[in-house]
Design a protein around this motif. Structure first.
Motif, short mmCIF file in Angstrom:
data_model
loop_
_atom_site.label_atom_id
_atom_site.label_comp_id
_atom_site.label_asym_id
_atom_site.label_seq_id
_atom_site.Cartn_x
_atom_site.Cartn_y
_atom_site.Cartn_z
N ASP A 40 0.83 -1.21 0.00
CA ASP A 40 0.00 0.00 0.00
C ASP A 40 0.86 1.26 0.00
N ILE A 41 1.98 1.22 0.72
CA ILE A 41 2.88 2.37 0.76
C ILE A 41 3.42 2.69 -0.63
N TYR A 42 3.76 1.66 -1.40
CA TYR A 42 4.36 1.87 -2.72
C TYR A 42 3.33 2.15 -3.82
N LEU A 43 2.04 1.98 -3.53
CA LEU A 43 1.03 2.24 -4.55
C LEU A 43 1.13 3.66 -5.13
N PRO A 44 1.18 4.72 -4.30
CA PRO A 44 1.30 6.05 -4.88
C PRO A 44 2.61 6.26 -5.64
N THR A 45 3.72 5.74 -5.09
CA THR A 45 5.03 5.96 -5.71
C THR A 45 5.11 5.33 -7.09
N VAL A 46 4.70 4.09 -7.20
CA VAL A 46 4.87 3.34 -8.45
C VAL A 46 3.66 3.49 -9.37
N ILE A 47 2.47 3.41 -8.79
CA ILE A 47 1.25 3.32 -9.60
C ILE A 47 0.60 4.67 -9.87
N LEU A 48 0.51 5.52 -8.85
CA LEU A 48 -0.28 6.74 -8.97
C LEU A 48 0.48 7.91 -9.57
N ILE A 180 4.90 -4.96 -6.34
CA ILE A 180 4.23 -3.74 -6.79
C ILE A 180 4.85 -3.23 -8.08
N ASN A 181 6.16 -3.40 -8.25
CA ASN A 181 6.79 -2.98 -9.51
C ASN A 181 6.37 -3.88 -10.66
N LEU A 182 6.24 -5.17 -10.40
CA LEU A 182 5.76 -6.07 -11.46
C LEU A 182 4.32 -5.74 -11.83
N VAL A 183 3.50 -5.42 -10.82
CA VAL A 183 2.12 -5.00 -11.10
C VAL A 183 2.12 -3.71 -11.91
N GLY A 184 3.00 -2.78 -11.54
CA GLY A 184 3.09 -1.52 -12.29
C GLY A 184 3.53 -1.73 -13.73
N ALA A 186 3.10 -4.37 -15.54
CA ALA A 186 1.97 -4.98 -16.27
C ALA A 186 0.91 -3.94 -16.59
N SER A 187 0.63 -3.05 -15.63
CA SER A 187 -0.38 -2.02 -15.85
C SER A 187 0.03 -1.07 -16.97
N PHE A 188 1.30 -0.65 -16.98
CA PHE A 188 1.78 0.26 -18.02
C PHE A 188 1.74 -0.40 -19.40
N ALA A 189 1.96 -1.71 -19.42
CA ALA A 189 1.95 -2.43 -20.70
C ALA A 189 0.53 -2.59 -21.24
N ILE A 190 -0.43 -2.78 -20.33
CA ILE A 190 -1.82 -3.05 -20.76
C ILE A 190 -2.58 -1.77 -21.07
N PHE A 191 -2.36 -0.74 -20.23
CA PHE A 191 -3.14 0.50 -20.38
C PHE A 191 -2.23 1.63 -20.85
N PRO A 192 -2.47 2.17 -22.03
CA PRO A 192 -1.62 3.25 -22.55
C PRO A 192 -1.69 4.49 -21.65
N LEU A 193 -0.56 5.16 -21.50
CA LEU A 193 -0.48 6.40 -20.73
C LEU A 193 -0.01 7.50 -21.66
N TRP A 205 -4.86 2.98 -13.40
CA TRP A 205 -4.18 3.00 -12.10
C TRP A 205 -5.08 2.49 -10.98
N ARG A 206 -6.39 2.50 -11.21
CA ARG A 206 -7.34 2.14 -10.15
C ARG A 206 -7.29 0.63 -9.83
N ILE A 207 -6.97 -0.18 -10.81
CA ILE A 207 -7.01 -1.63 -10.62
C ILE A 207 -6.01 -2.08 -9.55
N PRO A 208 -4.73 -1.62 -9.57
CA PRO A 208 -3.82 -2.00 -8.48
C PRO A 208 -4.30 -1.54 -7.10
N PHE A 209 -5.00 -0.39 -7.03
CA PHE A 209 -5.54 0.06 -5.75
C PHE A 209 -6.64 -0.88 -5.26
N VAL A 210 -7.47 -1.34 -6.18
CA VAL A 210 -8.50 -2.32 -5.81
C VAL A 210 -7.83 -3.61 -5.32
N LEU A 211 -6.76 -4.01 -6.01
CA LEU A 211 -6.02 -5.20 -5.60
C LEU A 211 -5.46 -5.01 -4.19
N GLY A 212 -4.87 -3.84 -3.91
CA GLY A 212 -4.34 -3.57 -2.58
C GLY A 212 -5.42 -3.62 -1.52
#
Length: 448
Positions: A40-48, A180-184, A186-193, A205-212
């Motif tokens: 949860d701590i790394y969610l904002p750093t890596v995902i958000l 969390i980095n592996l999740v990130g 995967a998220s960057f690869a699936i969803f264009p930014l 970005w919301r999906i990893p938060f739901v997972l957390g």
């Protein structure tokens, strides 16, 4: 005699299969509590962070954007010591298990709420302030997650295994970073930014938060169904004001000693987890994003093993001796490794990875030992408060390391300033440890 002691312990565990089961459940619960907490701590750093544009006005100045971004992380930092104080007192008054369930459920719900925060186009700048408030509340609950679960596990652990189990539990921290980095990735690869209206910024970005959130709620269910309350806590005297008792008399001196030691080791830790990737690897060595991610994943994989090894070594030679040897080692050998990195623009990528792994293993080695040590420094009636505050309040001063670097940079090269901070942290950690007693033979079942 050693053989006789081991045989006696085995006989006791054979006679108490229920106690052995409770120990396993408490240890597994603490491991996953640490994992979920750090996830949860790394969610904002890596995902958000890549999606923060979704919450900001389009014409935001770089300075204001930097302030708003830092607030997302700073509020969590402030919330953790507050949570440690609140939930630590509760864990000493109403029990480790109940407190863990409440705090873990809290950050599970809040993390889920963050996943549904609307963007700037819906709420304006209020969406950003809502995000910041939720992260502050999340930090409070996160500060309580480890405050109950980790002392509970230590109180169930036989003293000859506290070192090993402490290292195993804290190894969940680097493991969470890897996941969390592996999740990130995967998220960057699936969803264009590509801007605030891109799929990742709007909802990816919301999906990893739901997972957390689901991980936290699953942890709460596990504690409800499988983890028993600490028998040592149940047999102890319950004090009406554990925080007040923590800060007075001999216990207050213990807290000051732990605070001093942990301030030093948090300072050295921040140079690995924050300064190394952002400044050394990215700015000085100019690694590509792929090289940077790969380097950190390898280094953190090494830490999973090294934390356990540190716990075993601290059990064998003593926690105090371990810290007193390690502090100067960080100051001397860690400085050499850091100097090679900050001046190593011509290093091959393989050599960079090797140096980063060696530096990270050496400098973060205290974390394989701090869990049993801090718990052993406090009586049962204030143990959760002592561990929670000793572990989390001491992070505040080191968290301003960037300001210290800027100040030192007025008198010396910026790269050298980081080495000075590393030396200060290592020496402070060793001095703090030297001011306290050896703890590995502390018996939790006795009044100390």
């Amino acid at each position: 005699m050693a053989h006789t002691g081991r045989a006696a312990r085995l006989d006791l565990e054979r006679q108490s299969p229920d106690l052995a089961a409770k120990r396993r459940s408490a240890t597994l619960g603490a491991f996953f509590a640490e994992f979920v907490d750090m996830f949860d701590i790394y969610l904002p750093t890596v995902i958000l962070t890549p999606a923060l544009m979704y919450f900001q006005p389009a014409q935001l100045s770089p300075g204001l954007a930097g302030i708003l971004t830092s607030l997302v992380f700073a509020t969590t930092l402030v919330g953790r010591p507050v949570g440690a104080a609140i939930f630590g007192a509760l864990a000493d008054r109403i029990g480790r298990r109940k407190t863990t369930i409440a705090s873990v459920s809290g950050f599970g719900v809040i993390t889920l709420l963050i996943a549904f925060v609307p963007g700037y186009t819906t709420l304006g700048i209020a969406s950003y302030w809502l995000l910041i408030v939720l992260r502050f509340l999340d930090g409070i609950c996160l500060g309580g997650g480890y405050t109950g679960a980790l002392p509970l596990a230590m109180e169930y652990s036989p003293k000859h295994r506290r070192g090993l189990l402490g290292g195993v539990i804290l190894a969940a921290f680097p493991l969470a970073y890897i996941v969390i980095n592996l999740v990130g990735m995967a998220s960057f690869a699936i969803f264009p930014l590509a801007g605030p209206d891109s799929p990742y910024a709007v909802w990816g970005w919301r999906i990893p938060f739901v997972l957390g959130s689901l991980l936290a709620l699953a942890l709460a269910v596990y504690y409800v169904r499988s983890v028993s309350e600490s028998e040592i806590w149940e047999a102890s005297e319950k004090k009406s004001f554990p925080l007040r008792n923590l800060l007075k008399g001999s216990t207050g001196k213990s807290f000051l000693q732990v605070f001093t030691m942990m301030t030093g080791f948090w300072l050295t830790q921040n140079l690995v987890t924050l300064y190394l990737p952002t400044t050394v690897l990215h700015t000085f060595l100019k690694l590509s994003n792929t090289q940077l991610t790969l380097t950190l994943l390898i280094a953190y994989a090494c830490l999973v093993v090294s934390y356990i090894g540190s716990g075993i070594l601290g059990q064998r030679i003593g926690r105090r001796r371990f810290f007193m040897i390690l502090g100067p080692s960080i100051a001397i050998f860690g400085s050499v490794l850091l100097a090679l990195l900050v001046t190593g623009t011509g290093l091959s990528f393989g050599m960079v990875v090797l140096l980063v792994c060696a530096f990270s293993v050496l400098v973060t080695a205290p974390w394989g030992v701090v869990l049993p040590y801090i718990n052993e420094r406090f009586h049962t009636d204030v143990r959760a408060s002592g561990f929670g505050l000793g572990f989390s309040v001491s992070v505040i001063i080191p968290s301003f390391y960037a300001f210290y670097l800027e100040g030192l940079g007025q008198f010396m090269p910026y790269a050298l300033a980081s080495i000075v901070l590393l030396v200060i942290g290592g020496v402070l950690g060793a001095v703090g440890a030297a001011a306290g007693p050896e703890t590995k033979d502390v018996d939790f079942t006795r009044s100390t």
